[in-house]
Motif scaffolding. Structure first.
Motif, PDB file in Angstrom:
ATOM      1  N   UNK A  16       1.024  -1.439   0.125  1.00 30.47           N
ATOM      2  CA  UNK A  16      -0.527  -0.021  -0.495  1.00 30.47           C
ATOM      3  C   UNK A  16       0.605   1.028   0.098  1.00 30.47           C
ATOM      4  N   UNK A  17       0.243   1.687  -0.783  1.00 28.57           N
ATOM      5  CA  UNK A  17       1.829   3.167  -1.173  1.00 28.57           C
ATOM      6  C   UNK A  17       0.872   4.183  -1.535  1.00 28.57           C
ATOM      7  N   UNK A  18       0.653   5.210  -0.321  1.00 34.41           N
ATOM      8  CA  UNK A  18      -0.313   6.629  -0.615  1.00 34.41           C
ATOM      9  C   UNK A  18       0.596   8.184  -1.254  1.00 34.41           C
ATOM     10  N   UNK A  19      -0.197   9.228  -1.671  1.00 24.92           N
ATOM     11  CA  UNK A  19      -0.044  10.160  -2.151  1.00 24.92           C
ATOM     12  C   UNK A  19      -0.570  11.298  -0.744  1.00 24.92           C
ATOM     13  N   UNK A  20       0.701  11.783   0.296  1.00 21.61           N
ATOM     14  CA  UNK A  20      -1.321  12.565   0.941  1.00 21.61           C
ATOM     15  C   UNK A  20      -1.456  10.994   1.463  1.00 21.61           C
ATOM     16  N   UNK A  49       4.349   3.329 -12.333  1.00 23.68           N
ATOM     17  CA  UNK A  49       5.481   3.483 -12.141  1.00 23.68           C
ATOM     18  C   UNK A  49       5.865   3.651 -10.654  1.00 23.68           C
ATOM     19  N   UNK A  50       4.157   3.694  -9.805  1.00 19.22           N
ATOM     20  CA  UNK A  50       4.278   3.892  -8.298  1.00 19.22           C
ATOM     21  C   UNK A  50       4.038   2.584  -7.276  1.00 19.22           C
ATOM     22  N   UNK A  51       4.243   1.277  -8.259  1.00 19.62           N
ATOM     23  CA  UNK A  51       4.773   0.138  -7.610  1.00 19.62           C
ATOM     24  C   UNK A  51       6.189   0.103  -8.144  1.00 19.62           C
ATOM     25  N   UNK A  52       6.955   0.371  -9.189  1.00 17.22           N
ATOM     26  CA  UNK A  52       7.917   0.721  -9.508  1.00 17.22           C
ATOM     27  C   UNK A  52       9.289   1.146  -8.601  1.00 17.22           C
ATOM     28  N   UNK A  53       8.208   2.777  -8.217  1.00 18.15           N
ATOM     29  CA  UNK A  53       9.005   3.093  -7.308  1.00 18.15           C
ATOM     30  C   UNK A  53       9.005   2.553  -6.128  1.00 18.15           C
ATOM     31  N   UNK A  54       7.605   1.621  -5.328  1.00 20.72           N
ATOM     32  CA  UNK A  54       8.039   1.472  -4.248  1.00 20.72           C
ATOM     33  C   UNK A  54       9.215  -0.363  -4.009  1.00 20.72           C
ATOM     34  N   UNK A  56      11.366  -0.285  -5.384  1.00 23.22           N
ATOM     35  CA  UNK A  56      13.188   0.590  -6.076  1.00 23.22           C
ATOM     36  C   UNK A  56      13.287   0.731  -4.845  1.00 23.22           C
ATOM     37  N   UNK A  57      12.810   1.914  -3.961  1.00 30.07           N
ATOM     38  CA  UNK A  57      13.272   2.020  -2.457  1.00 30.07           C
ATOM     39  C   UNK A  57      12.904   3.689  -2.773  1.00 30.07           C
ATOM     40  N   UNK A  58      12.751   3.962  -3.743  1.00 30.21           N
ATOM     41  CA  UNK A  58      12.208   5.942  -4.112  1.00 30.21           C
ATOM     42  C   UNK A  58      11.251   6.293  -3.475  1.00 30.21           C
ATOM     43  N   UNK A  59       9.893   5.997  -3.069  1.00 26.62           N
ATOM     44  CA  UNK A  59       8.888   5.530  -2.846  1.00 26.62           C
ATOM     45  C   UNK A  59       9.251   4.382  -1.319  1.00 26.62           C
ATOM     46  N   UNK A  60       8.811   5.246   0.142  1.00 26.04           N
ATOM     47  CA  UNK A  60       7.827   4.145   1.045  1.00 26.04           C
ATOM     48  C   UNK A  60       6.882   3.872   1.368  1.00 26.04           C
ATOM     49  N   UNK A  61       6.529   2.740   1.062  1.00 30.12           N
ATOM     50  CA  UNK A  61       5.240   1.988   1.903  1.00 30.12           C
ATOM     51  C   UNK A  61       4.415   1.902   2.694  1.00 30.12           C
ATOM     52  N   UNK A  62       3.142   2.302   2.807  1.00 31.12           N
ATOM     53  CA  UNK A  62       2.109   3.009   4.354  1.00 31.12           C
ATOM     54  C   UNK A  62       2.545   1.131   5.080  1.00 31.12           C
ATOM     55  N   UNK A  63       2.481   0.111   4.063  1.00 29.99           N
ATOM     56  CA  UNK A  63       2.381  -0.966   4.071  1.00 29.99           C
ATOM     57  C   UNK A  63       2.298  -2.613   3.236  1.00 29.99           C
ATOM     58  N   UNK A  64       2.896  -3.161   4.206  1.00 34.19           N
ATOM     59  CA  UNK A  64       3.171  -4.209   2.778  1.00 34.19           C
ATOM     60  C   UNK A  64       4.467  -4.283   2.581  1.00 34.19           C
ATOM     61  N   UNK A  65       5.034  -5.629   1.914  1.00 38.02           N
ATOM     62  CA  UNK A  65       6.629  -6.237   2.364  1.00 38.02           C
ATOM     63  C   UNK A  65       7.183  -6.403   1.186  1.00 38.02           C
ATOM     64  N   UNK A  66       8.332  -6.539   0.312  1.00 35.27           N
ATOM     65  CA  UNK A  66       8.706  -5.921  -0.887  1.00 35.27           C
ATOM     66  C   UNK A  66      10.115  -7.638  -0.795  1.00 35.27           C
TER      67      UNK A  66
END
Length: 242
Positions: A16-20, A49-54, A56-66
């Motif tokens: 799970x990834x959020x923008x705001x 694109x958000x999936x790839x960035x999450x 590769x560590x460019x965006x931090x997810x708010x939940x879940x694991x890679x």
């Protein structure tokens, strides 16, 4: 997927990834297996694109694991993830236009401290892309769109990737060059590089992919072998112009 397939090298679990306050990814889970080409399909804003960035560590997810080769990399820094062999080629190429081709390539190998190994990798890139050797002293900004994409791929290869995340490699490139990029992706995969491909050109992506996932507003709504998705009525209508 059949149990006879190789083990997944990448596992994304309930990401799970959020923008705001806006959820870009909603409990996204999928796998990429060794030596596969896996594609993520979806319209603009679907979360590809958000999936790839999450991952590769460019965006931090708010939940879940890679997980990469069984290691939880969710909270690693981007450069630590690259050092493990997971390399992200971003949308829009993002080469350094004021640096030479050679300087761009050298930056791709910044995690490698062995000079001889860096030279070996550069030679391998020039063998694959002879035009880059001819342009080695030119600034990146003087290259054509197709040459810049080759440079972006070459820079990624300088990091010796085990898994290559490719975001829209055909964007803004002439149709004849798209064919070249398609052949490059095929040859990289045949030589052993696993690829996770985000591509607006769904026909190209599904022609390459062993397996695919369809994202819609941050959710995976469909998955299957590439050939199966090419013949799926919803995919044909939404992405293949059927």
């Amino acid at each position: 997927m059949s149990s006879s397939l190789p083990e997944p090298i990448l596992k994304v679990e309930n990401l799970e990834t959020y923008y705001g306050k806006v959820a870009a990814l909603k409990s996204v889970s999928f796998e990429v297996r060794e030596r596969q080409i896996v594609t993520l399909l979806g319209s603009n804003g679907a979360g590809k694109s958000t999936t790839l960035k999450t991952i590769s560590g460019l965006i931090r997810p708010s939940a879940g694991r890679v997980f990469f080769y069984g290691e939880d990399i969710t909270n690693l820094q981007a450069h630590e993830i690259v050092a493990r062999g997971l390399v992200h080629l971003p949308e829009g190429r993002h080469i350094f236009k004021d640096l030479t081709v050679m300087e761009n390539l050298e930056l791709g190998a910044y995690t490698c401290k062995d000079k001889n190994e860096r030279r070996r990798r550069a030679r391998a890139v020039f063998e694959r892309f002879p035009i880059l050797e001819k342009r080695a002293r030119q600034h990146g900004g003087t290259l054509s769109g197709g040459e810049q994409q080759m440079l972006a791929i070459g820079r990624g290869l300088m990091a010796a990737p085990k898994l290559l995340l490719m975001d829209e490699p055909s964007m803004g490139i002439a149709p004849l060059i798209v064919r070249d990029i398609t052949n490059i992706i095929k040859s990289l995969n045949q030589e052993g590089t696993t690829i996770l491909l985000v591509e607006q050109n769904a026909k190209m992506a599904l022609g390459l992919a062993d397996y695919g996932y369809v994202l819609d507003t941050g959710n995976i709504v469909l998955e299957g072998p590439g050939e199966e998705l090419r013949n799926d009525e919803m995919v044909v209508k939404a992405y293949l112009g059927g």
